[in-house]
Each structure stands twice: as C-alpha cells, then as structure tokens.
Design a protein around this motif. Structure first.
Motif, short mmCIF file in Angstrom:
data_model
loop_
_atom_site.label_atom_id
_atom_site.label_comp_id
_atom_site.label_asym_id
_atom_site.label_seq_id
_atom_site.Cartn_x
_atom_site.Cartn_y
_atom_site.Cartn_z
N GLY A 152 0.79 -1.23 0.00
CA GLY A 152 0.00 0.00 0.00
C GLY A 152 0.81 1.27 0.00
N THR A 153 2.05 1.17 -0.44
CA THR A 153 2.94 2.33 -0.49
C THR A 153 2.36 3.44 -1.36
OG1 THR A 153 4.77 0.76 -0.30
CG2 THR A 153 5.34 3.01 -0.94
N ILE A 154 1.85 3.06 -2.51
CA ILE A 154 1.34 4.06 -3.45
C ILE A 154 0.06 4.71 -2.92
CG2 ILE A 154 0.42 4.39 -5.79
CD1 ILE A 154 2.53 2.26 -6.68
N LEU A 155 -0.84 3.94 -2.32
CA LEU A 155 -2.05 4.53 -1.75
C LEU A 155 -1.70 5.54 -0.66
CD1 LEU A 155 -5.10 4.85 -1.46
CD2 LEU A 155 -5.07 2.88 0.10
N ALA A 156 -0.76 5.21 0.20
CA ALA A 156 -0.37 6.14 1.27
C ALA A 156 0.16 7.44 0.67
CB ALA A 156 0.69 5.50 2.17
N SER A 157 0.97 7.34 -0.38
CA SER A 157 1.50 8.56 -0.99
C SER A 157 0.41 9.35 -1.70
CB SER A 157 2.65 8.23 -1.94
OG SER A 157 2.21 7.41 -3.00
N LYS A 158 -0.59 8.67 -2.25
CA LYS A 158 -1.70 9.37 -2.90
C LYS A 158 -2.56 10.10 -1.87
CE LYS A 158 -1.99 6.71 -7.13
NZ LYS A 158 -2.73 5.77 -7.95
N ILE A 159 -2.77 9.50 -0.71
CA ILE A 159 -3.52 10.17 0.35
C ILE A 159 -2.77 11.43 0.79
CG2 ILE A 159 -4.34 10.00 2.74
CD1 ILE A 159 -4.84 6.96 2.16
N LEU A 160 -1.46 11.30 1.00
CA LEU A 160 -0.65 12.46 1.38
C LEU A 160 -0.75 13.54 0.31
CD1 LEU A 160 1.45 13.87 3.20
CD2 LEU A 160 3.22 12.68 1.87
N THR A 161 -0.55 13.16 -0.94
CA THR A 161 -0.58 14.12 -2.04
C THR A 161 -1.93 14.82 -2.14
OG1 THR A 161 1.08 12.85 -3.26
CG2 THR A 161 -0.31 14.34 -4.55
N GLU A 162 -3.01 14.08 -2.07
CA GLU A 162 -4.35 14.65 -2.17
C GLU A 162 -4.62 15.65 -1.04
OE1 GLU A 162 -8.12 15.51 -3.63
OE2 GLU A 162 -6.47 14.47 -4.62
N GLY A 163 -4.27 15.28 0.17
CA GLY A 163 -4.48 16.18 1.30
C GLY A 163 -3.69 17.47 1.16
N LEU A 164 -2.47 17.36 0.69
CA LEU A 164 -1.64 18.55 0.50
C LEU A 164 -2.19 19.44 -0.61
CD1 LEU A 164 1.82 16.79 0.85
CD2 LEU A 164 0.82 18.43 2.48
N LEU A 165 -2.61 18.82 -1.72
CA LEU A 165 -3.18 19.59 -2.84
C LEU A 165 -4.44 20.33 -2.40
CD1 LEU A 165 -2.78 17.08 -5.81
CD2 LEU A 165 -1.70 19.33 -5.61
N ARG A 166 -5.30 19.66 -1.66
CA ARG A 166 -6.55 20.28 -1.19
C ARG A 166 -6.29 21.48 -0.30
NH1 ARG A 166 -10.79 15.51 0.56
NH2 ARG A 166 -10.72 14.35 -1.40
N ASN A 167 -5.11 21.54 0.27
CA ASN A 167 -4.80 22.62 1.19
C ASN A 167 -3.81 23.63 0.62
OD1 ASN A 167 -6.12 22.25 4.06
ND2 ASN A 167 -5.86 20.26 3.09
N GLY A 168 -3.73 23.68 -0.70
CA GLY A 168 -3.01 24.74 -1.37
C GLY A 168 -1.52 24.55 -1.57
N TYR A 169 -1.00 23.41 -1.24
CA TYR A 169 0.43 23.17 -1.49
C TYR A 169 0.65 22.82 -2.96
CZ TYR A 169 1.17 22.77 3.57
OH TYR A 169 1.24 23.01 4.92
N ASP A 170 1.80 23.19 -3.48
CA ASP A 170 2.23 22.68 -4.77
C ASP A 170 2.86 21.32 -4.47
OD1 ASP A 170 2.90 22.49 -7.47
OD2 ASP A 170 4.76 23.62 -7.25
N VAL A 171 2.41 20.28 -5.17
CA VAL A 171 2.86 18.92 -4.86
C VAL A 171 3.26 18.22 -6.14
CG1 VAL A 171 2.26 16.73 -3.75
CG2 VAL A 171 1.16 18.83 -2.98
N LYS A 172 4.35 17.49 -6.08
CA LYS A 172 4.79 16.64 -7.18
C LYS A 172 5.03 15.24 -6.61
CE LYS A 172 5.25 20.07 -10.20
NZ LYS A 172 4.42 21.09 -9.60
N MET A 173 4.59 14.22 -7.36
CA MET A 173 4.73 12.84 -6.91
C MET A 173 5.27 11.99 -8.05
SD MET A 173 1.75 10.35 -5.44
CE MET A 173 1.53 8.91 -6.46
N SER A 174 6.16 11.08 -7.72
CA SER A 174 6.72 10.16 -8.70
C SER A 174 6.72 8.77 -8.07
CB SER A 174 8.15 10.56 -9.04
OG SER A 174 8.77 9.57 -9.83
#
Length: 191
Positions: free
Chosen positions: A16-38
């Motif tokens: 579930g590594t990718i799901l955890a990173s997607k949750i982190l990314t989504e939460g950050l995006l919703r709160n106005g951060y610029d986010v990049k994920m690879s």
C-alpha cells in the motif's frame, strides 16, 4: 510553507505504499500546497521494491529526490529502510515498520535476510520512529491497513494538523474500508 519538503516512501509490492503517498498528495493539494509525486514500481507484483517520492511546498519543480535530500523516509519493510538510507538528509526523520518480508533470493536460500536491521538503522539515524504498523493494523482488523498506520506516523512527524486527513482517507479508500482506515490513521498519529 515556503520550504519544500521531500518524502520518500519505500516498501514491497502489495503493502500500500502508493495509496499512502496518494492520500498524502491529495491532502496537501486540497490545502493549497504545490505537490509533485513520482512512483517506481520495479518488480512490485513479484514482491519487489516500490518507491514513491512526494515533494511539496509553495513551489515545487520536480518530484525527484536526490541522495541526501529526503526530509523523511517512510519504510514499510525494515530492510528496505537500509536501501533508502542514502536519500535521507542529515537530521532527517526515518519512520520504519519493524516488519520483514523475505525477498525471493532469501526464500530460495540463495541469500540471508540481514540481521540487526533496526539496530543498524538506530546507529545511523538520530531521528527514528520504529513501530510495528503491521501488528497495529492486524489488531484493528487487517494487516492491509499498515500503510495508513505508517501515514499517520508520518503526518505526526510533519506536524500537518491543519488538514482534515479523515476526509481525505474517506475520499480515497473503498467504502467498506473507510472506518478501519480512519482508525489506522488515528493509531499511527498516536505513535
């Protein structure tokens, strides 16, 4: 947050590594951060290594983390933490699941699983959080929630309290798993 933060997730396929990173990314995006994920899957479907790199801040130009630049490494399997250690910056945090998954060479007897992994990590890293996320998740109902337990521990380390993480989890996991994952998130934040 003007300063860019770099998070490296590393684990084994199916954790579930990718799901955890997607949750982190989504939460950050919703709160106005610029986010990049690879993400790099490797031989994930055959139990191989999986890494995901997440960088966030006011302005992020690349998702890739250079050696010695990760603010936090979240390792879903303890020997994978050894592999990722060169990415951790001086004074960075390591969140490691005290859990073993033996790769194929170990299973067939061609190699030996390393001894003393946690001790070796403790001798190398000053800021380390060791938890048995698999056990915590099993106690909640299923080992499959260990990724969200680890995510909760990461969120505590990053002190990202202003984000409604339960809402983000609810939007990204299957309906039947929502309550379990909320409990897993809370358990990780309490570590």
């Amino acid at each position: 947050m003007k300063e860019v933060k770099s998070i490296l997730f590393i684990g084994v396929g199916g954790q579930g590594t990718i799901l955890a990173s997607k949750i982190l990314t989504e939460g950050l995006l919703r709160n106005g951060y610029d986010v990049k994920m690879s993400e790099v899957h490797g031989m994930a479907q055959r139990g191989g290594s999986v890494t995901t790199q997440v960088r966030f801040g006011e302005k992020v130009y690349s998702p890739l983390i250079e050696d010695g630049k990760a603010d936090v490494i979240v390792s879903f399997e303890k020997s994978e933490a050894l592999r990722a250690l060169p990415f951790l910056k001086e004074g960075g945090y390591l969140v490691v699941n005290d859990y073993e998954i033996h790769p194929v060479p170990v299973l067939i007897g061609a190699e030996k699983y390393p001894d003393g992994v946690i001790e070796a990590l403790r001798s190398e890293v000053e800021n380390i959080v060791v938890l048995n996320a698999a056990k915590i998740a099993e106690d909640l109902g299923t080992i499959k929630a260990q990724n969200v337990v680890l995510l909760g521990a990461l969120l505590k380390a990053l002190d990202l309290k202003e984000i409604n993480w339960e809402e983000v989890v609810t939007s990204l996991v299957p309906e039947k798993a929502i309550e379990l994952n909320k409990k897993a998130l809370k358990a990780g934040m309490e570590v």
